[in-house]
Design an enzyme around this catalytic site. Structure first.
Site, PDB file in Angstrom:
ATOM      1  N   GLY A 247       0.836  -1.198   0.000  1.00 47.92           N
ATOM      2  CA  GLY A 247       0.000   0.000   0.000  1.00 47.92           C
ATOM      3  C   GLY A 247       0.864   1.238   0.000  1.00 47.92           C
ATOM      4  O   GLY A 247       0.493   2.272   0.555  1.00 47.92           O
ATOM      5  N   ASP A 270       0.901  -1.544  -4.707  1.00 44.95           N
ATOM      6  CA  ASP A 270      -0.343  -0.787  -4.556  1.00 44.95           C
ATOM      7  C   ASP A 270      -1.218  -1.095  -5.761  1.00 44.95           C
ATOM      8  O   ASP A 270      -0.859  -1.940  -6.599  1.00 44.95           O
ATOM      9  CB  ASP A 270      -0.058   0.718  -4.426  1.00 44.95           C
ATOM     10  N   PHE A 297      -3.791  -6.048  -1.301  1.00 44.63           N
ATOM     11  CA  PHE A 297      -3.394  -6.762  -0.083  1.00 44.63           C
ATOM     12  C   PHE A 297      -4.478  -7.675   0.487  1.00 44.63           C
ATOM     13  O   PHE A 297      -4.259  -8.338   1.489  1.00 44.63           O
ATOM     14  CB  PHE A 297      -2.858  -5.812   0.994  1.00 44.63           C
ATOM     15  N   ARG A 311       2.354   1.418   6.084  1.00 40.43           N
ATOM     16  CA  ARG A 311       2.318   2.779   6.625  1.00 40.43           C
ATOM     17  C   ARG A 311       0.890   3.308   6.589  1.00 40.43           C
ATOM     18  O   ARG A 311       0.297   3.476   5.525  1.00 40.43           O
ATOM     19  CB  ARG A 311       3.240   3.703   5.824  1.00 40.43           C
ATOM     20  N   HIS A 315      -5.153   1.376  10.113  1.00 38.02           N
ATOM     21  CA  HIS A 315      -6.188   2.210  10.736  1.00 38.02           C
ATOM     22  C   HIS A 315      -7.339   2.507   9.781  1.00 38.02           C
ATOM     23  O   HIS A 315      -8.347   3.086  10.188  1.00 38.02           O
ATOM     24  CB  HIS A 315      -5.577   3.499  11.295  1.00 38.02           C
TER      25      HIS A 315
END
Length: 414
Positions: A247, A270, A297, A311, A315
């Protein structure tokens, strides 16, 4: 024993620490803070002036608490339901760009520029002045820029950020409680305040993908230069041969690692558009040492590496999806491979200043209203790895000095 009077204690704290900040500015021939149009855009305090930085944070926190105490509980409960209405109107009708910084204008001129009638311009501008320090009206009817509108008029990144926050994030917040009532305890990214605000059954990313202008604004919001946040100096990259930045967008982190540590080969993964753009930007000297690969992913990881780096990815997803992301690494992982998750964490509030605590909690709620995702507390990380696969050994989390993000690490022992 009589307890210390808190408002007097706070006022003394403010005076003492304001003097520290002011002393630093005076001794270094720096301007004192101002909201005038020609003011500095940021406080000119370097990162190594730790005592001054601490004093500034103390003043901000103490002022916030003192204001609350002086306001009182009943008054604090009054909701400012018009708070950002004028700011959104200023941005939507480009009133900050209707005249140059250093010049002056009138309500009539702003009306002609925007197409709004004079009455509405006047009420919007005066609301913005009173509530947000947008513009100035030192002479009745004569409008000049303030420091804030000078920044908006001259910094497209800052202006775009505020537009995204007001047009995309704010409506989602208004609908968050409705979403939680409609879909109790949901972990789905399409059952959110953002989805309700857009009258949709799709996720935020799917909704934005349908509107190129919105998607472009949103991409610019996150496509800002960032430091590596302590990652280069606080991890033994010299001992690693390969890392996969999952990502990783345009590869800024991988490029920084490759430039600093020639021994490390970096693969950036990505979605197709991001890696295509990243590959086109890659500095020529790094060709062959930084490569780009299209990868989702939520599918099995095809690359065996020493380090898998994420990174600010986890979240964005609820636990059930983070577990899937980790499980998709397993087929490619060799014994001793590491997973690094680099993002904010929610430590105990007793370790944070009020300003830092607010930022952390605000981000956590932001993830809830946009994606049904979350920031996590320290104890939640080892459990997340365990649920993904007990062969992950959690190694801990640490926050480098001065960094926003934490380095959260686990080792594969399969």
């Amino acid at each position: 024993m009589t307890s210390t009077n808190r408002i007097i204690e706070l006022s003394s704290l403010i005076a003492k620490n304001t003097a520290i900040v002011n002393g630093f500015l005076v001794n270094n021939n720096l301007p004192t803070p101002s909201l005038d149009a020609d003011a500095l855009w940021s406080m000119p305090i370097p990162e190594d002036a730790t005592e001054v930085i601490k004093a500034r944070v103390t003043v901000i926190d103490a002022c916030s608490e003192l204001e609350a105490l002086m306001t009182g509980p009943k008054q604090l409960l009054k909701f400012k339901w018009t708070a950002y209405a004028s700011v959104k109107a200023v941005l939507r009708f480009k009133l900050d760009k209707s005249f140059r910084v250093g010049e002056q204008t009138s309500f009539e001129a702003m009306s002609k520029f925007s197409g709004l009638n004079v009455m509405n311009v006047r009420r919007i501008i005066r609301h913005a002045i009173i509530n947000h320090h947008f513009f100035r009206e030192d002479v009745p009817g004569v409008i000049t820029h303030s420091a804030l509108t000078a920044v908006l008029a001259g910094d497209e990144v800052m202006r775009n950020s505020l537009i995204v926050e007001l047009d995309e994030f704010w409506p989602a917040g208004v609908k968050m409680a409705d979403a939680m009532e409609k879909w109790p305890n949901s972990e789905e990214s399409n059952e959110t305040g953002f989805a309700l605000a857009n009258n949709s059954d799709k996720s935020m990313y799917e909704i934005l993908a349908e509107d190129p202008d919105r998607a472009n604004r949103f991409a610019k919001y996150f496509d800002r230069p960032e430091s590596t946040d302590g990652l280069l100096d606080n991890y033994p990259w010299e001992e690693k041969d390969t890392m996969v930045d999952i990502g990783g967008s345009h590869g800024s982190v991988a490029i920084s690692i490759a430039e600093r540590f020639p021994n490390v080969k970096c693969i950036v993964q990505d979605l197709p558009a991001a890696v295509s753009e990243g590959a086109s930007r890659l500095p020529a000297p790094l060709e062959g040492r930084v490569t780009f690969m299209s990868h989702d992913f939520f599918t099995k990881q095809p690359v065996s590496a020493d380090v898998y780096y994420f990174r600010s990815i986890f979240h964005n997803w609820a636990d059930k999806y983070c577990i899937k992301i980790l499980q998709n690494l397993v087929p490619a992982m060799k014994s001793g491979a590491r997973v690094i998750i680099h993002e904010r964490i929610l430590p105990g509030l007793e370790t944070l200043s009020t300003a830092d605590a607010r930022r952390a909690i605000d981000m956590d709620i932001g993830m809830l209203q946009l994606l049904n995702a979350q920031q996590r507390e320290p104890h939640e990380w080892p459990e997340l790895f365990r649920r993904a696969d007990p062969r992950f050994k959690y190694l801990g989390a640490r926050q480098p000095a001065g960094a926003i993000r934490w380095i959260i690490e686990a080792e594969w022992q399969g």
